[in-house]
Design a protein around this motif. Structure first.
Motif, PDB file in Angstrom:
ATOM      1  N   VAL A  10       0.826  -1.226   0.000  1.00 43.10           N
ATOM      2  CA  VAL A  10       0.000   0.000   0.000  1.00 43.10           C
ATOM      3  C   VAL A  10       0.859   1.275   0.000  1.00 43.10           C
ATOM      4  O   VAL A  10       0.343   2.369  -0.242  1.00 43.10           O
ATOM      5  CB  VAL A  10      -1.011   0.053   1.181  1.00 43.10           C
ATOM      6  N   GLY A  11       2.137   1.138   0.288  1.00 43.90           N
ATOM      7  CA  GLY A  11       3.006   2.319   0.206  1.00 43.90           C
ATOM      8  C   GLY A  11       3.527   2.823   1.539  1.00 43.90           C
ATOM      9  O   GLY A  11       3.947   3.986   1.640  1.00 43.90           O
ATOM     10  N   LYS A  12       3.565   1.968   2.529  1.00 44.85           N
ATOM     11  CA  LYS A  12       4.052   2.389   3.860  1.00 44.85           C
ATOM     12  C   LYS A  12       5.493   2.898   3.791  1.00 44.85           C
ATOM     13  O   LYS A  12       5.792   3.994   4.257  1.00 44.85           O
ATOM     14  CB  LYS A  12       4.003   1.206   4.852  1.00 44.85           C
ATOM     15  N   THR A  13       6.367   2.065   3.214  1.00 45.50           N
ATOM     16  CA  THR A  13       7.790   2.416   3.212  1.00 45.50           C
ATOM     17  C   THR A  13       8.041   3.688   2.403  1.00 45.50           C
ATOM     18  O   THR A  13       8.784   4.574   2.827  1.00 45.50           O
ATOM     19  CB  THR A  13       8.607   1.225   2.656  1.00 45.50           C
ATOM     20  N   THR A  14       7.380   3.785   1.250  1.00 41.36           N
ATOM     21  CA  THR A  14       7.539   4.964   0.388  1.00 41.36           C
ATOM     22  C   THR A  14       7.111   6.222   1.137  1.00 41.36           C
ATOM     23  O   THR A  14       7.833   7.226   1.161  1.00 41.36           O
ATOM     24  CB  THR A  14       6.671   4.786  -0.886  1.00 41.36           C
ATOM     25  N   MET A  15       5.963   6.163   1.763  1.00 39.14           N
ATOM     26  CA  MET A  15       5.439   7.342   2.465  1.00 39.14           C
ATOM     27  C   MET A  15       6.290   7.680   3.699  1.00 39.14           C
ATOM     28  O   MET A  15       6.604   8.844   3.952  1.00 39.14           O
ATOM     29  CB  MET A  15       3.977   7.084   2.849  1.00 39.14           C
ATOM     30  N   CYS A  16       6.673   6.644   4.452  1.00 36.28           N
ATOM     31  CA  CYS A  16       7.470   6.885   5.672  1.00 36.28           C
ATOM     32  C   CYS A  16       8.808   7.521   5.336  1.00 36.28           C
ATOM     33  O   CYS A  16       9.279   8.411   6.054  1.00 36.28           O
ATOM     34  CB  CYS A  16       7.717   5.571   6.416  1.00 36.28           C
ATOM     35  N   LYS A  17       9.431   7.070   4.239  1.00 36.89           N
ATOM     36  CA  LYS A  17      10.728   7.657   3.861  1.00 36.89           C
ATOM     37  C   LYS A  17      10.557   9.125   3.532  1.00 36.89           C
ATOM     38  O   LYS A  17      11.353   9.968   3.933  1.00 36.89           O
ATOM     39  CB  LYS A  17      11.325   6.900   2.669  1.00 36.89           C
TER      40      LYS A  17
END
Ligand code: DAT
Length: 190
Positions: free
Chosen positions: A31-38
């Protein structure tokens, strides 16, 4: 301080004692957790990002290989023990696809990212997911498993659902979290 006293102190440390809040970012894989957190942590340099998968590898918190799930089992108790002191300091963003094994007191806010099934399907297949693993993850998103789990594990008012279908969603989600952080500082730090 004795170990027993330390444990009692840890158990009594609630959000009001932290000078910086802790954030949990969750949702089905892809869902994009890592992308958004970075992106969030690039915007707010004082935040510390912990990806539980990476943290578990680095700290020896992985158990046996699970053939059905095609990944190592996570030793959740060990993860919690290893993370306790870091979480007590505050200012941590935790990125993980499950929410129910963390102590409730660790988090001031929980964001659950959500993605339309067709978009998620494409993201997971391009990541190489197939068969049962692909099916399980798509079902997880269809049945909003992580959102429901989060609402059962934390006070409902601190659990927020965020759309994560396209690039502009990433930017608006980061902005929303940055605004929340600013407000938290105003409300909690004199
Ligand atoms: P997760 O950490 O939840 O497993 P990810 O950050 O690794 O997910 O993202 C999976 C893939 O999808 C990756 O190639 C980046 C892309 N992606 C993530 N969020 C997106 C969004 N909101 N819009 C477009 N692409 C996105």
């Amino acid at each position: 301080m004795s170990e027993t006293k330390k444990k009692v102190k840890k158990a009594a440390t609630f959000s009001t004692e932290r000078s910086k809040p802790n954030i949990l970012v969750s949702g089905t894989p892809g869902v994009g957790k890592t992308t958004m957190c970075k992106k969030l942590c690039e915007s707010v340099k004082t935040l510390k990002l912990i990806n539980i998968g990476d943290f578990a590898k680095e700290h020896g918190c992985l158990d046996e290989w699970d053939d059905e799930l095609q990944c190592h089992e996570l030793n959740e108790d060990k993860v919690v023990d290893e993370l306790e002191d870091i979480m007590t300091e505050g200012g941590v963003v935790v990125d993980h696809h499950a929410t129910d094994f963390f102590p409730e007191r660790w988090f001031d806010i929980v964001f659950v990212l959500r993605t339309d099934n067709t978009i998620l399907y494409d993201r997971l297949t391009s990541r190489g997911y197939e068969g049962k693993k692909l099916e399980n993850n798509i079902d997880c998103e269809i049945f909003q498993t992580i959102l429901d789990e989060s609402k059962e594990s934390y006070k409902e008012e601190i659990v927020h659902e965020l759309s994560s279908n396209n690039d502009s969603d990433i930017d608006s989600n980061v902005q929303r979290i940055v605004a929340w952080l600013d407000q938290w500082q105003k409300d909690n730090v004199s």
